[in-house]
Design a protein around this motif. Structure first.
Motif, short mmCIF file in Angstrom:
data_model
loop_
_atom_site.label_atom_id
_atom_site.label_comp_id
_atom_site.label_asym_id
_atom_site.label_seq_id
_atom_site.Cartn_x
_atom_site.Cartn_y
_atom_site.Cartn_z
N ASP A 140 0.86 -1.18 0.00
CA ASP A 140 0.00 0.00 0.00
C ASP A 140 0.89 1.23 0.00
N LEU A 141 0.79 2.03 -1.04
CA LEU A 141 1.49 3.29 -1.13
C LEU A 141 0.49 4.41 -0.84
N THR A 142 0.84 5.31 0.05
CA THR A 142 -0.07 6.40 0.38
C THR A 142 0.61 7.74 0.14
N ILE A 143 -0.19 8.69 -0.28
CA ILE A 143 0.26 10.07 -0.41
C ILE A 143 -0.15 10.80 0.87
N PRO A 144 0.73 11.60 1.48
CA PRO A 144 0.33 12.34 2.68
C PRO A 144 -0.92 13.17 2.43
N ARG A 145 -1.75 13.27 3.44
CA ARG A 145 -2.96 14.07 3.31
C ARG A 145 -3.17 14.90 4.57
#
Length: 286
Positions: free
Chosen positions: A106-111
């Protein structure tokens, strides 16, 4: 991959591991993915349970990687160009899934955190790839899940004292203001305290009580997923159930109304744990 030399963890964790030891827990094919992202201008950092596995000398089952410095669409293009499969079903939350060999990632972009409940149709993640780790970690549930490991630069970033809490066995909410916005966080605390902790911070228990009436907002498969982690992977599921009792979730799960003797049997018997899970599965699936 470069590293910064000796990095000692607080006892009683895995005591004299160096950064090289940590990096050796990262499979070569995952390392190549990290290098691909870095070469495209991103800064990939292991986070959450992945970091805890690595610093404890384990090979992670699941990989959680937060990517700083690249917008979502750019990250997707980088992966596609490099030949990685991409699943964008989690785009709403800034999640992009891929698979490397037998590794699910799982790759996530900061939010940015916001005050809209995550299950509301009005919720929309505000992706902000240029946040720093301290800012990005505010969207996470508990402090032990805010420990970042930067495998390219070879350092650990721990903005909210997650290592100290982990050493002491304390499960603590990161952001008291927004923790109640997502009721599944209470179920995550349930399984985390039983698997990776000893006790829940009292203020976090108070925050969890605010979520007690909102369990029906959570998709059934996610509810069962947290219960599976508790009943399959914890040697002391009673610890998680006692927390859930303290948090006032008895109406949501009448199954947790157990005596001390019942809880002791639950800890001792795999068969009892399996039976409890089947009861939950049957009732929630109706």
């Amino acid at each position: 991959m470069p590293h910064s030399g000796l990095f000692l963890l607080p006892r009683p964790m895995y005591y004299n591991l160096t950064m090289s030891d940590y990096l050796n827990q990262i499979a070569p094919e995952v390392q190549q993915l990290l290098v691909t992202i870095r070469q495209a201008g991103g800064r990939p950092m292991l986070v959450g349970g992945t970091t805890l596995d690595v610093i404890n000398g384990k090979h992670p089952r699941d990989w959680d990687i937060e990517v700083f410095g690249l917008p979502y669409n750019d990250l997707e293009r980088v992966l596609r160009k490099a030949g990685y499969p991409t699943d964008t079903g989690g785009r709403r939350l800034g999640i992009l899934q891929t698979k490397v060999g037998h590794h699910d990632i799982d790759l996530t972009i900061p939010r940015r955190e916001n005050d809209v409940d995550i299950w509301s149709p009005k919720y929309k993640a505000v992706l902000a790839p240029n946040l720093n780790a301290r800012e990005a970690a505010l969207t996470r549930d508990v402090t032990i899940n805010t420990i970042y490991l930067d495998p390219i630069e070879g350092k650990i970033v721990d903005p909210y004292g997650g290592l100290k809490d982990y050493r002491r066995g304390i499960i603590r909410a990161v952001n008291p203001r927004t923790f109640p916005n997502d009721p599944i966080r209470t179920l995550r605390v349930m399984q985390l305290v039983a698997r990776k902790g000893k006790k829940v911070d009292p203020n976090t228990i108070r925050l969890a009580r605010q979520t007690a009436g909102r369990y029906s907002e959570i998709p059934v498969d996610q509810i069962l997923g947290e219960w599976e982690k508790l009943l399959r992977y914890s040697k002391r599921p009673s610890v998680g159930i006692r927390f859930l009792q303290q948090a006032g979730w008895g109406q949501a799960f009448p199954e947790i109304q157990m005596s001390d003797e019942d809880l002791e049997r639950l800890d001792r018997s795999k068969r009892v744990r399996q039976a409890l899970y089947r009861r939950l599965q049957t009732r929630l699936s109706q």
